[in-house]
Design an enzyme around this catalytic site. Structure first.
Site, PDB file in Angstrom:
ATOM      1  N   TYR A 289      -2.195   3.844 -17.894  1.00 18.77           N
ATOM      2  CA  TYR A 289      -1.452   5.098 -17.700  1.00 18.77           C
ATOM      3  C   TYR A 289      -0.365   5.253 -18.765  1.00 18.77           C
ATOM      4  CZ  TYR A 289      -3.544   3.792 -13.261  1.00 18.77           C
ATOM      5  OH  TYR A 289      -4.412   3.355 -12.315  1.00 18.77           O
TER       6      TYR A 289
ATOM      7  N   VAL B  88      -3.621   0.451  -8.186  1.00 21.05           N
ATOM      8  CA  VAL B  88      -2.442   0.358  -7.314  1.00 21.05           C
ATOM      9  C   VAL B  88      -2.597  -0.654  -6.176  1.00 21.05           C
ATOM     10  CG1 VAL B  88      -1.473   2.647  -7.819  1.00 21.05           C
ATOM     11  CG2 VAL B  88      -3.093   2.381  -5.919  1.00 21.05           C
TER      12      VAL B  88
ATOM     13  N   SER C 244      -7.821   1.817  -8.768  1.00 25.96           N
ATOM     14  CA  SER C 244      -8.205   2.474 -10.028  1.00 25.96           C
ATOM     15  C   SER C 244      -9.024   1.606 -10.969  1.00 25.96           C
ATOM     16  CB  SER C 244      -6.972   2.937 -10.780  1.00 25.96           C
ATOM     17  OG  SER C 244      -6.568   4.169 -10.283  1.00 25.96           O
TER      18      SER C 244
ATOM     19  N   LYS D   8     -12.394   2.802 -11.731  1.00 23.64           N
ATOM     20  CA  LYS D   8     -12.639   3.831 -12.757  1.00 23.64           C
ATOM     21  C   LYS D   8     -13.357   3.250 -13.969  1.00 23.64           C
ATOM     22  CE  LYS D   8      -8.668   6.481 -11.259  1.00 23.64           C
ATOM     23  NZ  LYS D   8      -7.251   6.468 -11.071  1.00 23.64           N
TER      24      LYS D   8
ATOM     25  N   TYR E 110     -15.044   9.323  -4.130  1.00 23.37           N
ATOM     26  CA  TYR E 110     -13.953   8.765  -4.946  1.00 23.37           C
ATOM     27  C   TYR E 110     -13.082   7.813  -4.123  1.00 23.37           C
ATOM     28  CZ  TYR E 110      -9.578   8.480  -7.501  1.00 23.37           C
ATOM     29  OH  TYR E 110      -8.445   7.999  -8.112  1.00 23.37           O
TER      30      TYR E 110
HETATM   31  N1  GLN Z   1      -6.994   5.535  -5.062  1.00 23.06           N
HETATM   32  C1  GLN Z   1      -5.794   5.715  -5.838  1.00 23.06           C
HETATM   33  C2  GLN Z   1      -5.547   7.182  -6.053  1.00 23.06           C
HETATM   34  O1  GLN Z   1      -6.489   7.884  -6.272  1.00 23.06           O
HETATM   35  C3  GLN Z   1      -5.975   4.999  -7.141  1.00 23.06           C
HETATM   36  C4  GLN Z   1      -4.770   5.115  -8.007  1.00 23.06           C
HETATM   37  C5  GLN Z   1      -4.542   3.892  -8.846  1.00 23.06           C
HETATM   38  O2  GLN Z   1      -4.990   2.796  -8.573  1.00 23.06           O
HETATM   39  N2  GLN Z   1      -3.719   4.091  -9.855  1.00 23.06           N
HETATM   40  O3  GLN Z   1      -4.434   7.644  -6.021  1.00 23.06           O
END
Ligand code: GLN
Length: 309
Positions: A245, A263, A68, A71, A193
């Site tokens: 988050y 993650v 993530s 992002k 993505y």
């Molecule tokens: N690729 C993971 C997902 O889309 C990324 C989530 C994350 O890092 N929080 O679930």
């Protein structure tokens, strides 16, 4: 302690010594099978100052999955386009829900709360995809430009693993499509993505890639302005309020820096006009943030007495 007298290398060494008791309390991301096998005892940290000094400790040069944290970079990339209106399609408020939650999206008619939860990032990627025939390559090129490291590539095994288990992301994209907030065909969009999430990087690379957020939008690595100073301030505000988050409040309380987690166990943070800092350790807390990494950043801002507050 004034920042010009901080012994960053010494602070990193102290953190490495003190972090030991926190291993084994979290768990690798299990829902992406390719991430569950990464050794949980990995720990690296990198600091990059705006003056160009770099400090590394532990596994700071090991590659891991950016997840993530991508992002942040797709948002920077989209804000770099002129004439873009992303804020009619994505909000700017903390979600208070898990990064992959579907509940709020239904109530709020397919408009994700912010660009740093999965739904919001999928919209940002959709905007990129609608402007580029080869969005996946462009996303990788942009990250490699910021990190200065051409070996930041997609880990195909991780991308496939997400593709095979990405049920919630597919549900988010379909739900937003039903509200007309997605334009790209969904299988293509999810592929882009998942590939952005599967980019590999290291703490050393991440600290370099995030430097524009500490340098008013200028990348000392690419040697060019990549964001306006205004957008830089705005992104830092969003990171502080939405970057971790539903743990964002306690992270601001304990660490006090704008930051983004993933993650894969990475977290990158900045102190504007001073430094960027990246940490990696794969075991996650219940919010999906690196448990050891969050603790290490808390120790870092405590020991240096440097935060935005
Ligand atoms: N690729 C993971 C997902 O889309 C990324 C989530 C994350 O890092 N929080 O679930």
């Amino acid at each position: 302690m004034a920042e010009n007298s901080v012994d960053f290398q010494g602070v990193l060494a102290e953190i490495q010594d003190e972090i030991d008791p926190f291993f084994g309390q979290g768990k690798n991301a299990g829902y992406i099978p390719a991430l569950s096998d990464v050794p949980g005892d990995k720990f690296g940290m990198a600091v990059h100052t705006v003056e160009g000094e770099e400090f590394l400790i532990g596994d700071a040069q090991d590659d891991f999955s950016i997840q993530s944290i991508s992002k942040l970079f797709t948002l920077m990339q989209v804000l770099g386009f002129d004439d873009i209106d992303i804020w009619s399609r994505v909000g700017r408020e903390p979600s208070g829900t898990a990064f992959n939650s579907l509940v709020q999206l239904e109530y709020e008619k397919g408009i994700p709360r912010n660009p740093f939860i999965n739904a919001g990032a999928i919209v940002v990627t959709d905007i990129l995809a609608s402007r580029s025939a080869d969005a996946s390559r462009r996303i990788g090129d942009y990250y490699r430009m910021l990190s200065g490291n051409l070996s930041n590539r997609v880990d195909e095994e991780v991308a496939l693993s997400e593709q095979d288990h990405g049920y919630r992301n597919a549900a988010l994209a379909n739900l937003m499509r039903s509200f007309d907030n997605i334009q790209t065909p969904i299988p293509d969009l999810l592929d882009i993505y998942f590939r952005q999430c599967a980019l590999t990087t290291s703490c050393a690379d991440l600290a370099k890639a995030a430097l524009p957020l500490a340098c008013g939008g200028y990348s000392p690595i690419a040697q060019k302005q990549v964001l306006s100073t205004r957008d830089t301030k705005r992104i830092n505000a969003l990171l502080l309020t939405c970057g971790l988050y539903d743990a964002v409040g306690s992270f601001a309380y304990k660490v006090g820096l704008p930051a983004k987690s993933g993650v894969g166990g990475g977290i990158v943070a900045v102190l504007p006009n001073k430094f960027s800092v990246a940490v990696w350790s794969p075991e996650l807390d219940s919010y999906g943030n690196s448990l050891v990494g969050s603790k290490a950043l808390e120790l870092f801002t405590t020991k240096t007495d440097l935060s935005i507050f």
